[in-house]
Design a protein around this motif. Structure first.
Motif, short mmCIF file in Angstrom:
data_model
loop_
_atom_site.label_atom_id
_atom_site.label_comp_id
_atom_site.label_asym_id
_atom_site.label_seq_id
_atom_site.Cartn_x
_atom_site.Cartn_y
_atom_site.Cartn_z
N PHE A 1 0.84 -1.20 0.00
CA PHE A 1 0.00 0.00 0.00
C PHE A 1 0.87 1.25 0.00
O PHE A 1 0.71 2.15 -0.83
CB PHE A 1 -0.92 -0.01 1.23
CG PHE A 1 -1.80 1.19 1.32
CD1 PHE A 1 -3.00 1.23 0.65
CD2 PHE A 1 -1.43 2.30 2.09
CE1 PHE A 1 -3.82 2.34 0.73
CE2 PHE A 1 -2.25 3.41 2.17
CZ PHE A 1 -3.44 3.43 1.50
N PHE A 2 1.84 1.30 0.91
CA PHE A 2 2.69 2.49 0.97
C PHE A 2 3.67 2.54 -0.19
O PHE A 2 4.09 3.60 -0.62
CB PHE A 2 3.39 2.59 2.32
CG PHE A 2 2.47 3.06 3.39
CD1 PHE A 2 2.15 4.40 3.50
CD2 PHE A 2 1.87 2.16 4.25
CE1 PHE A 2 1.26 4.84 4.45
CE2 PHE A 2 0.98 2.60 5.20
CZ PHE A 2 0.67 3.94 5.31
N PHE A 3 3.99 1.36 -0.72
CA PHE A 3 4.77 1.32 -1.95
C PHE A 3 4.03 2.12 -3.03
O PHE A 3 4.60 2.97 -3.71
CB PHE A 3 4.94 -0.14 -2.38
CG PHE A 3 5.67 -0.35 -3.67
CD1 PHE A 3 7.03 -0.53 -3.70
CD2 PHE A 3 4.97 -0.36 -4.88
CE1 PHE A 3 7.70 -0.73 -4.90
CE2 PHE A 3 5.63 -0.56 -6.07
CZ PHE A 3 7.00 -0.75 -6.08
N ILE A 4 2.72 1.84 -3.16
CA ILE A 4 1.94 2.53 -4.19
C ILE A 4 1.79 4.01 -3.86
O ILE A 4 1.84 4.86 -4.76
CB ILE A 4 0.57 1.84 -4.36
CG1 ILE A 4 0.78 0.44 -4.93
CG2 ILE A 4 -0.34 2.64 -5.27
CD1 ILE A 4 -0.45 -0.42 -4.92
N VAL A 5 1.67 4.31 -2.56
CA VAL A 5 1.57 5.72 -2.17
C VAL A 5 2.83 6.48 -2.61
O VAL A 5 2.76 7.52 -3.26
CB VAL A 5 1.37 5.85 -0.64
CG1 VAL A 5 1.55 7.30 -0.20
CG2 VAL A 5 0.00 5.34 -0.25
N PHE A 6 3.98 5.93 -2.28
CA PHE A 6 5.24 6.59 -2.68
C PHE A 6 5.40 6.60 -4.19
O PHE A 6 5.94 7.53 -4.78
CB PHE A 6 6.44 5.90 -2.02
CG PHE A 6 6.66 6.32 -0.60
CD1 PHE A 6 6.96 7.63 -0.28
CD2 PHE A 6 6.57 5.41 0.43
CE1 PHE A 6 7.18 8.02 1.02
CE2 PHE A 6 6.79 5.78 1.73
CZ PHE A 6 7.08 7.09 2.03
N TRP A 7 4.94 5.54 -4.80
CA TRP A 7 5.02 5.41 -6.26
C TRP A 7 4.27 6.56 -6.93
O TRP A 7 4.75 7.20 -7.86
CB TRP A 7 4.41 4.05 -6.64
CG TRP A 7 4.48 3.69 -8.07
CD1 TRP A 7 3.54 3.93 -9.03
CD2 TRP A 7 5.53 2.99 -8.73
NE1 TRP A 7 3.92 3.43 -10.23
CE2 TRP A 7 5.15 2.84 -10.08
CE3 TRP A 7 6.76 2.47 -8.31
CZ2 TRP A 7 5.94 2.20 -11.01
CZ3 TRP A 7 7.55 1.83 -9.25
CH2 TRP A 7 7.14 1.70 -10.57
N GLU A 8 3.06 6.82 -6.43
CA GLU A 8 2.25 7.91 -6.96
C GLU A 8 2.91 9.26 -6.68
O GLU A 8 2.92 10.16 -7.52
CB GLU A 8 0.87 7.89 -6.30
CG GLU A 8 -0.15 7.14 -7.10
CD GLU A 8 -0.19 7.65 -8.52
OE1 GLU A 8 -0.69 8.76 -8.74
OE2 GLU A 8 0.31 6.95 -9.42
N PHE A 9 3.47 9.37 -5.50
CA PHE A 9 4.19 10.57 -5.11
C PHE A 9 5.29 10.89 -6.12
O PHE A 9 5.43 12.00 -6.61
CB PHE A 9 4.82 10.29 -3.75
CG PHE A 9 4.90 11.49 -2.88
CD1 PHE A 9 3.78 11.91 -2.18
CD2 PHE A 9 6.08 12.19 -2.75
CE1 PHE A 9 3.84 13.02 -1.38
CE2 PHE A 9 6.14 13.30 -1.95
CZ PHE A 9 5.02 13.72 -1.26
N MET A 10 6.02 9.83 -6.44
CA MET A 10 7.12 9.94 -7.40
C MET A 10 6.58 10.34 -8.78
O MET A 10 7.11 11.24 -9.43
CB MET A 10 7.79 8.57 -7.45
CG MET A 10 8.78 8.32 -8.51
SD MET A 10 9.47 6.66 -8.25
CE MET A 10 8.44 5.70 -9.35
N THR A 11 5.48 9.71 -9.20
CA THR A 11 4.95 9.99 -10.53
C THR A 11 4.41 11.42 -10.62
O THR A 11 4.69 12.13 -11.59
CB THR A 11 3.82 9.00 -10.86
OG1 THR A 11 4.31 7.69 -10.66
CG2 THR A 11 3.37 9.16 -12.28
N LEU A 12 3.65 11.83 -9.60
CA LEU A 12 3.04 13.15 -9.67
C LEU A 12 4.08 14.26 -9.63
O LEU A 12 4.01 15.21 -10.40
CB LEU A 12 2.04 13.32 -8.51
CG LEU A 12 0.80 12.42 -8.64
CD1 LEU A 12 -0.08 12.56 -7.40
CD2 LEU A 12 0.02 12.74 -9.89
N THR A 13 5.07 14.13 -8.71
CA THR A 13 6.08 15.17 -8.63
C THR A 13 6.92 15.21 -9.90
O THR A 13 7.25 16.29 -10.40
CB THR A 13 7.00 14.95 -7.42
OG1 THR A 13 7.40 13.59 -7.41
CG2 THR A 13 6.30 15.27 -6.13
#
Lengths: 296, 669
Positions: B136-148
């Motif tokens: 779950f947090f993998f995906i959270v950070f993943w999205e963080f990375m993609t959006l930024t």
């Protein structure tokens, strides 16, 4: 250590003689008298003694020429001379990269000079290498699969022990056909094309820099002939020591004469014709590889 | 060793740095230095964490820092050696890019408020992805990375092309991420946990229970990660987004961010999927996609005129090499651990090497743009004489990517060729892949050396570039020099670096291929040279010694042995024993918390297995793995909490985390 020094010595100082014989032979075919046998030595010496006139745009200067010669000598060390290579574990990937690096150095030097002729020559050199190098590595990998080793020494040993096979014969033939272009001989001297490109990548070169390229080129001729004869045509078998070396030099000479003969009687092909021709040769090498995979 | 504070400190430093750079009213240069200071703090923290992990083994705390009760997510940290390698790569590349940014970004007219804060948060996202254990947090950070990173790609907001490129990037990677989320939720349905370690047994269960579903889940993961990694045909966003971003961001995008896709692939297919027919199938798929990607990417690069587009297509190509190597590793795992190990080491080493030379190439492309104001290679030429430092860096990077000895690309490509061509005797598809890879290497050499270096730096200077008289400022030259030195060092110090093969051993559940890789890698332990005890062999004497040094290694002897006896089975029956999912009966008890049902392993459960819930045989015959997490889990009579309704006869995994086995409820009364 002795082997290394001896191999480098033979490659450096014997190869101009082979070039001389080749030139003389070509002259005979053309009904000319031709240059003296030792002319390549004098050429190199003369160039070494001249001033190095450089293009004002040059960034790399003589560096690529030295690197090219060094890479070719290093590649030569991997190929067995006599009964063993100077580096026992000569690896075919290292060999391919060293040879490839030498030709990239040549291309870079051409582009470095800023001459439009050299740019064209470099482009042609690149096109040629795309179709010719695959023949080299497919043939060598065939030999590797047959002998179950990536080392030149083992590959050279394979046919002596196990006899020949269909795949080795096909690959050897393909490599023989590829050598003409590897060495930029007619009908494939497209990158240099004195008539139209005034020497292509070498158009702007002079003095010691040019001498290095010429010398490297002459060394390359011998190294490739050695690879061909050592791995794919190892006969006569059972020679040892100095006899083996002498037999190899004779075989290299035979390859050089064959290359010279084709060179002497053919006009230059256009680059597109050459590419089509070499697609055929690549296919032939691949057929050899398939034979090796099914065990023939 | 508790590394939690270091990790949290570093993540916090990036967050605070983002807030600080957003609000500061100082000059462009000062904000750059402030950003670099925070970045250095975070980098130092992660560097320490990575080195600790490499020296002392996996950091894997039992307790989550916090949980999100409603979602079943727990913020669990885990740094194993694989994460450590990524931490090192992110730190080195991003630090060089951060230093480079200070001078470089000054020539943009856009506001820095949209640069440094996003830059730091982008790093936060990438670091986060590799240090968490919870999907779950993998995906959270993943999205963080993609959006930024999306925000950074469209930094030049006024330029229509860039905005379109950014939108394409946003759309494509989100389609991929949607698939990852669906896959994660499907797995959650079975395990009631997002913990990566408890998801591994789920895969073991699905393998026998519902192979079609497992293949679907794996396909979703593959597409999601391959999109990020820029694998052809999923990586179509990459050649547009890389040129659009400012050069230091392109360097990070290409150097490390697209490798996060590879990280995800390694985690799922090595860490979660048991060694089985599935790994061979997916290994084949990876090898094919990798080969197509490396060929088409490199081929397309030859026809580009935009400096950064050339490099972006090469990223597609070079990631293809990495995927090919990983695919070969998966494919060979059930057949030959030594070859599997060589292939996996090759893939990982190429990944690290690519991070260095590709980010360096993008920085040099940035320097060209900085000086000439264009990215069009046809409008450059002869700049080497006026920008000698940049030219030298570009040539070193080009030698690296071309794989010329003794630069770093040679070592990893050499391993790839050896792995694939040797395996060609039993797996002809890998031989074909190896040949295509070898040919493509020739294309790479020609394209980067002749096209990029040749067109930009050699020849005559064009009239409109007469103004370019001096090289880039020291702040931009220094990071280039740093990366160039690493490209050479990684080529010279091959043996110590290949020792990092440990990265594929620890922390990987025994069910995964990591186990097999570990076995193979143990065989391959690269030895010091006995003669004279001259320490680890390095490429001391240049190009020729390079081949010799590697040939003297044990690695090669094992490879040779493998090559000479292709038919000899390495395991009885020629393949690894498959993991069995143990099954047991459990009893539903009353009194569970709301929304949960309690299950208990009956005293007579799990026939034939003493004491523990399930003792699974290790695929390589290493000591068996006993599932244990809460202390009582796995023991007879142990109580487990299971969310949701449980119907009798349902099969479910009740083990939570920490262990490698699966206790499957086959019968619930």
């Amino acid at each position: 250590m002795f082997r290394i020094v001896a191999t480098i010595g033979i490659l450096l100082f014997l190869s101009p003689l082979i070039e001389g014989i080749l030139r003389k032979f070509k002259a005979l075919v053309h009904s000319r008298i031709g240059p003296p046998l030792l002319q390549p030595y004098w050429d190199i010496l003369k160039l070494l003694g001249k001033d190095d006139v450089r293009s004002p745009h040059a960034l790399l200067g003589p560096l690529p020429s030295w690197l090219a010669l060094a890479a070719l000598l290093a590649a030569g060390l991997l190929v067995p001379l006599g009964t063993a290579s100077a580096f026992a574990g000569g690896d075919l990937f290292l060999f391919l990269y060293l040879v490839g690096f030498a030709s990239v150095c040549t291309m870079l030097a051409g582009m470095d000079s800023g001459s439009p002729y050299a740019f064209l020559g470099a482009g042609r050199e690149m096109m040629t290498s795309f179709v010719v190098e695959p023949v080299l590595f497919v043939a060598l990998i065939t030999a590797a699969l047959k002998s179950h080793s990536f080392r030149f020494a083992d590959m050279a040993f394979f046919q002596q022990v196990s006899g020949t096979s269909v795949s080795m014969v096909i690959s050897g033939a393909a490599l023989l056909l590829a050598i003409q272009a590897q060495l930029s001989k007619l009908p494939f001297d497209i990158p240099e094309a004195e008539g139209e490109l005034m020497g292509g990548v070498f158009a702007e070169m002079s003095g010691p820099t040019f001498a290095m390229y010429r010398w490297g080129f002459i060394v390359k001729q011998v190294v490739f002939a050695l690879v061909l004869t050592q791995i794919f045509f190892p006969w006569p078998l059972g020679l040892t020591g100095l006899w083996a070396v002498i037999a190899q030099i004779v075989k290299v000479l035979l390859v050089a004469v064959a290359v010279g003969l084709v060179d002497a009687v053919n006009p230059r092909l256009r680059i597109d014709q050459a590419v089509v021709y070499y697609f055929g040769v690549v296919l032939m090498a691949l057929v050899g590889l398939v034979f090796a995979l099914v065990g023939a | 060793m508790n590394l939690t504070p270091y990790i949290l400190f570093s993540l916090a430093a990036l967050f605070v740095g983002a807030a600080a750079t957003l609000t500061m009213p100082y000059s462009k240069r000062t904000i750059g230095w402030v950003s670099l200071a925070f970045q250095t703090m975070a980098g130092a923290g992660f560097l320490y964490v990575a080195l600790q992990v490499l020296a002392h083994g996996t950091f894997n705390p039992e307790r989550p820092l916090f949980t999100v009760a409603g979602l079943g997510a727990a913020f669990l940290l885990k740094v194993d050696a694989l994460s450590a390698v990524f931490l090192l790569a992110i730190t080195v590349v991003s630090w060089a890019a951060g230093l480079y940014s200070i001078e470089y970004i000054k020539h943009y007219k856009e506001s820095l408020a949209r640069y440094y804060p996003l830059f730091l948060l982008f790093l936060l996202g990438m670091y986060g992805v590799v240090v968490v254990r919870d999907l779950f947090f993998f995906i959270v950070f993943w999205e963080f990375m993609t959006l930024t990173s999306y925000g950074l790609v469209v930094y030049e907001w006024g330029n229509r092309t860039n905005v379109n490129a950014g939108f394409k990037y946003f759309l494509m990677t989100h389609i991929g991420t949607a698939g990852i989320i669906v896959a994660a939720n499907t797995l959650y349905h079975y395990s009631q946990s997002f913990d990566l370690e408890s998801l591994a047994p789920v895969m073991a269960l699905l393998r026998s229970d519902n192979p079609a579903l497992l293949h679907t889940i794996l396909l979703l993961f593959f597409i999601g990660f391959a999109t990020k990694a820029g694998i052809f045909p999923f990586g179509d966003w990459l050649p547009d987004a890389h040129p659009a971003a400012p050069a230091p961001v392109s360097a990070i995008l290409s150097g490390v961010m697209i490798k996060m896709g590879i990280y995800g692939i390694l985690r799922v297919f090595l860490g979660m999927l048991p060694v089985s027919g599935f790994s061979s199938t997916w290994g084949n798929i990876f090898a094919v996609f990798g080969t197509i990607s490396l060929f088409i990417g490199t081929m397309t690069a030859m026809f580009q005129h935009d400096a950064k587009r050339v490099l972006a297509f090469h990223s597609i190509g070079q990631n293809g090499y990495i995927l090919l190597a990983i695919g070969a590793g998966l494919l060979l795992a059930p057949v030959s651990p030594p070859l599997c190990a060589i292939a996996l080491v090759a893939g990982l080493y190429h990944l690290v090497n690519h991070a260095m030379f590709k980010s360096l190439l993008f920085l040099t492309a940035g320097s060209l743009q900085y000086k000439t104001g264009t990215r069009d290679l046809d409008r450059m030429g002869g700049l080497g004489k006026y920008m000698p430092l940049t030219a030298a860096a570009a040539i070193v990077a080009a030698l690296g990517i071309s794989g010329v000895p003794p630069f770093n690309g040679f070592a990893s490509k050499w391993l790839i060729y050896h792995g694939t061509v040797t395996a060609g005797l039993h797996t002809p598809i890998l031989l074909l892949a190896g040949l295509i890879a070898l040919f493509t290497s020739l294309l790479t050499m020609a394209s980067v050396m002749v096209k990029y270096v040749g067109l930009a730096f050699l020849g005559q200077r064009l009239p409109h570039n007469q103004g370019v008289e001096r090289d880039v400022p020291a702040g931009m030259a220094l990071p280039q020099f740093l990366l160039a030195a690493l490209v050479l060092l990684q080529g010279v110090l091959v043996v110590p670096i290949v020792r990092l093969h440990r990265v594929l051993q620890p922390g990987v559940p025994a069910g995964g291929i990591g186990g097999a890789g570990a076995g193979g890698l143990a065989v391959l332990e690269v030895r010091r040279v006995e003669a004279g005890g001259d320490g680890p062999v390095v490429f001391r004497r240049g190009a020729v010694a390079a081949g010799r040094a590697l040939l003297r290694q044990q690695l090669l002897q094992d490879l040779q042995a493998e090559f000479q006896h292709p038919d000899r089975p390495l395991h009885p029956g020629g393949r690894l024993p498959e993991l069995e999912a143990a099954q047991g009966q459990e009893t539903v008890l009353g009194g569970a918390p709301a929304g949960h049902r309690q299950l208990a392993v009956p005293a007579a459960g799990l026939p034939g297995r003493q004491g523990a819930g399930a003792v699974l045989p290790h695929p390589l015959g290493l000591p068996p793995v006993v599932p244990a997490v809460d202390g009582d889990r796995g023991r007879r009579g142990a109580v487990h909490h299971v969310r949701g309704a449980v119907t009798p006869g349902e099969r479910r995994i009740v083990s939570r985390s920490g262990g490698h086995g699966a206790v499957i409820v086959s019968n619930i009364r």
